[in-house]
Design a protein around this motif. Structure first.
Motif, PDB file in Angstrom:
ATOM      1  N   PHE A   1       8.922  -1.965 -13.482  1.00 57.38           N
ATOM      2  CA  PHE A   1       7.535  -1.692 -13.109  1.00 57.38           C
ATOM      3  C   PHE A   1       7.268  -1.963 -11.629  1.00 57.38           C
ATOM      4  O   PHE A   1       7.928  -2.793 -11.012  1.00 57.38           O
ATOM      5  N   ALA A   2       6.269  -1.267 -11.101  1.00 55.44           N
ATOM      6  CA  ALA A   2       5.849  -1.476  -9.716  1.00 55.44           C
ATOM      7  C   ALA A   2       4.338  -1.304  -9.631  1.00 55.44           C
ATOM      8  O   ALA A   2       3.752  -0.482 -10.348  1.00 55.44           O
TER       9      ALA A   2
ATOM     10  N   ASP B   1       8.422  -4.066  -5.337  1.00 57.50           N
ATOM     11  CA  ASP B   1       7.589  -3.001  -5.905  1.00 57.50           C
ATOM     12  C   ASP B   1       7.541  -1.781  -4.988  1.00 57.50           C
ATOM     13  O   ASP B   1       7.655  -0.638  -5.440  1.00 57.50           O
ATOM     14  N   SER B   2       7.390  -2.020  -3.699  1.00 62.78           N
ATOM     15  CA  SER B   2       7.391  -0.896  -2.756  1.00 62.78           C
ATOM     16  C   SER B   2       8.724  -0.163  -2.808  1.00 62.78           C
ATOM     17  O   SER B   2       8.772   1.072  -2.813  1.00 62.78           O
TER      18      SER B   2
ATOM     19  N   VAL C   1       0.816  -1.214   0.000  1.00 62.32           N
ATOM     20  CA  VAL C   1       0.000   0.000   0.000  1.00 62.32           C
ATOM     21  C   VAL C   1       0.851   1.266   0.000  1.00 62.32           C
ATOM     22  O   VAL C   1       1.999   1.274   0.443  1.00 62.32           O
ATOM     23  N   LEU C   2       0.237   2.327  -0.486  1.00 60.25           N
ATOM     24  CA  LEU C   2       0.912   3.604  -0.662  1.00 60.25           C
ATOM     25  C   LEU C   2       1.382   4.202   0.656  1.00 60.25           C
ATOM     26  O   LEU C   2       2.465   4.810   0.723  1.00 60.25           O
ATOM     27  N   SER C   3       0.585   4.024   1.728  1.00 60.35           N
ATOM     28  CA  SER C   3       0.970   4.650   2.999  1.00 60.35           C
ATOM     29  C   SER C   3       2.321   4.109   3.484  1.00 60.35           C
ATOM     30  O   SER C   3       3.144   4.849   4.033  1.00 60.35           O
ATOM     31  N   THR C   4       2.564   2.820   3.245  1.00 58.53           N
ATOM     32  CA  THR C   4       3.859   2.236   3.605  1.00 58.53           C
ATOM     33  C   THR C   4       4.980   2.870   2.787  1.00 58.53           C
ATOM     34  O   THR C   4       6.068   3.155   3.297  1.00 58.53           O
ATOM     35  N   VAL C   5       4.707   3.074   1.517  1.00 60.93           N
ATOM     36  CA  VAL C   5       5.701   3.690   0.633  1.00 60.93           C
ATOM     37  C   VAL C   5       6.054   5.092   1.127  1.00 60.93           C
ATOM     38  O   VAL C   5       7.232   5.457   1.221  1.00 60.93           O
TER      39      VAL C   5
ATOM     40  N   GLY D   1       8.529 -11.138 -11.133  1.00 63.75           N
ATOM     41  CA  GLY D   1       9.507 -10.715 -12.123  1.00 63.75           C
ATOM     42  C   GLY D   1      10.025  -9.306 -11.889  1.00 63.75           C
ATOM     43  O   GLY D   1      10.850  -8.800 -12.654  1.00 63.75           O
ATOM     44  N   SER D   2       9.570  -8.678 -10.829  1.00 61.79           N
ATOM     45  CA  SER D   2       9.931  -7.293 -10.536  1.00 61.79           C
ATOM     46  C   SER D   2      11.435  -7.112 -10.356  1.00 61.79           C
ATOM     47  O   SER D   2      11.961  -6.016 -10.555  1.00 61.79           O
TER      48      SER D   2
END
Lengths: 380, 380
Positions: free
Chosen positions: B149-150, B103-104, B74-78, B143-144
């Protein structure tokens, strides 16, 4: 599965009418003045030279021209191009041609910063820095457009040797298969056979490496099928394109992942041969030598050779696989023996001596002088 | 064959006991202080955390730790990790975990230089610069580790969206398959199904693209076979390793060369689904949705779907291929319908509405709201 590293940072721009992209690519990477390195002028016949000049001009990139790289490229040409690169103060190299041009350009790019580039071939110095290299590929064969290796011959010492360094990866390679449509048939075949041999240098070291081995079998079959189709219809773009991409993948690391870096004995024997017989094209030598090497070493990893016979040639026996490989080469009008290309039987020892200068060679089987002579005998 | 670009500059270090290489890699690239980003602590159970700490220490690289990335990140973690990266003045990011962590970490690396990273997900700004990213992969799936990509979810708006930029390629990714040996079975399956779905996003756009299509079929078959073997013997290192490498190749550009960038409708439908149902793992959703998408769109490229049935499932009919795909998923204990994972039929419209926020979607068939609802019905 063995541990491995995969690193292949070259950006590939692949497809029809892509040559016109080169100017922007050079410019966007921050370079303004390139030394174009080319062969004997075939790029003036197929439109590639004009498209290159136009693209660089539009992007505001200056170009200096160096012509004259030959097949089985030689060190003296590399020295001359390095001198021109220094005198004209270029900030990048642009190879426009096939594998010989690309390999020469790599030696120029690395040699630009060295006292004598040949010392890198002799492992006396490392190439830690190179001029940035851009490539427009006109013959798919060596895979040099997406790897960090170069092979050059020092004629006076009969040494056809290889060098590698991460600094030698091209920054960008443009591959437009449509410019290969008018290649003479023997060049198309040589390209395909070169690619086949690159894959086989890795493949026979396999055992359980399923992912890579399966990909290698795909690539081998694809190359054989596309060559067959191109023999029937040289203008078949899709086959050209598939052959071209398979040839790039044959030596960009994908075909060798987890395969211990490959065997490379056959390539080293070929280098020993064509250093003495520069009239024998690299791939012609490989097509002659590979079946002989297989005959000689098959017992070292018999299950894998049998797998090759099954998956690529649809037969259970390695012997029959070899017959089909040689029949295929004959069908493609490629020589399958050393005597067909003018090598005399009494030269075998001299060639083997030259090969052994670069010993040790071979990973599947470490070859000594006797092995090399036996392989050359089988190939004769 | 369509034109394409291939660019995959990440260096992969693959194999047993390779985690200990990370310190030297970070140091040799010139960085001294990394923000480690990790999940809930599983890397303390499998030895990866200790090996990482030791390797960085030996190389003289400082480490700051950020824990708490969840599946469906989630975005908040980022945001929280970006703040920590700024406060602690790190010069690189080190992701240690699976796809959610990687991804993060990408979003953190890119967000470090932006006012609000979410604006990049919304295509309002471009990510032109990012902190250098290093990866230690502990679950092969997304595959990240070898692409740019994320995918991150903005919970309050139910948006699970993707972002991409060449600046987001990891510099180095370390993949040690032996650390995956003790994964719970459902995570192994999810990883494999995720990889299968990445290949299928490209594969069905194929027609004559022989090289890539043949490689994709290899990868599909390899993933299916290795999963079967791991179900029988989770400790089988070679199958782990082959699955891991196939999963990386499934989304590093190789599987999609000349396939028009892929379709990605199924992924976007899954993102719409798991934004509303974050308890449904990404790959679980894909396993449920992909057969439904195939049913709905097969007539748009019937020959290729038939080829898939033949080459992957050894049957001439797409219908029978679908049955075998679903039977395989069942054998692997993966859900094959939305109702099994607790989605109510009356939610279908809401999910479709959410999916359509990111329209247009689908390349093989451009899907409208009705199509998406029909696919969700089939999946229900």
């Amino acid at each position: 599965m063995e541990n491995f590293e995969f690193f292949s940072p070259t950006k590939v721009i692949f497809g029809k009418d892509t040559v016109s992209r080169i100017g922007d690519e050079v410019r966007c990477h921050g370079y303004r003045r390139v030394l174009m390195i080319a062969g004997g002028g075939s790029i003036k016949g197929n439109g590639v030279y004009d498209a290159t000049v136009q693209s660089l001009k539009t992007a505001g990139v200056e170009m200096v021209e160096f012509w004259g790289v030959r097949p089985n490229p030689v060190l003296s040409t590399v020295y001359a191009a390095i001198q021109m690169a220094r005198e004209t103060q270029v900030d990048a190299i642009l190879a426009v041609g096939g594998g010989s041009v690309v390999d020469s350009a790599k030696a120029v790019a690395g040699g630009f910063y060295l006292k004598d580039i040949w010392e890198a071939f002799e492992n006396k110095v490392l190439i830690e820095k190179a001029l940035p290299l851009f490539v427009i590929l006109t013959l798919s064969a060596t895979g040099s457009e997406m790897n960090a290796f170069a092979v050059v011959t020092k004629t006076e010492e009969n040494k056809k040797w290889a060098v590698g360094s991460p600094a030698l990866f091209p920054v960008v390679s443009v591959i437009d298969p449509s410019v290969q449509v008018r290649l003479p048939w023997h060049q198309t075949v040589n390209g395909g056979v070169d690619a086949l041999s690159h894959i086989m240098e890795f493949y026979f070291l396999g055992s359980v490496e399923e992912t890579t081995i399966a990909i290698d079998e795909c690539l081998l079959r694809t190359i054989i099928r596309t060559l067959d189709r191109l023999q029937a219809d040289p203008g078949d773009y899709d086959s050209r394109a598939n052959l071209a991409w398979a040839a790039t993948l044959a030596l960009n690391g994908i075909s060798g992942a987890a395969l211990q870096g490959g065997d490379w004995a056959t390539h080293m024997i070929e280098h020993g041969l064509s250093a003495l017989h520069p009239e024998v094209a690299h791939a012609t030598g490989l097509g002659i030598l590979f079946p002989a090497w297989i005959q000689h070493v098959q017992d070292c990893n018999l299950r894998q050779f049998q797998r090759w016979a099954e998956r690529v040639w649809e037969t259970a026996s390695v012997e029959e696989g070899l017959i089909r490989l040689r029949d295929t080469l004959k069908r493609w009008k490629a020589p399958i023996s050393l005597r067909e290309v003018g090598v005399k039987r009494e030269e075998i020892k001299t060639i083997a001596d030259n090969v052994m200068l670069r010993a040790p060679l071979g990973r599947l089987k470490n070859l000594d002088q006797q092995d090399v002579e036996a392989i050359l005998e089988l190939a004769w």
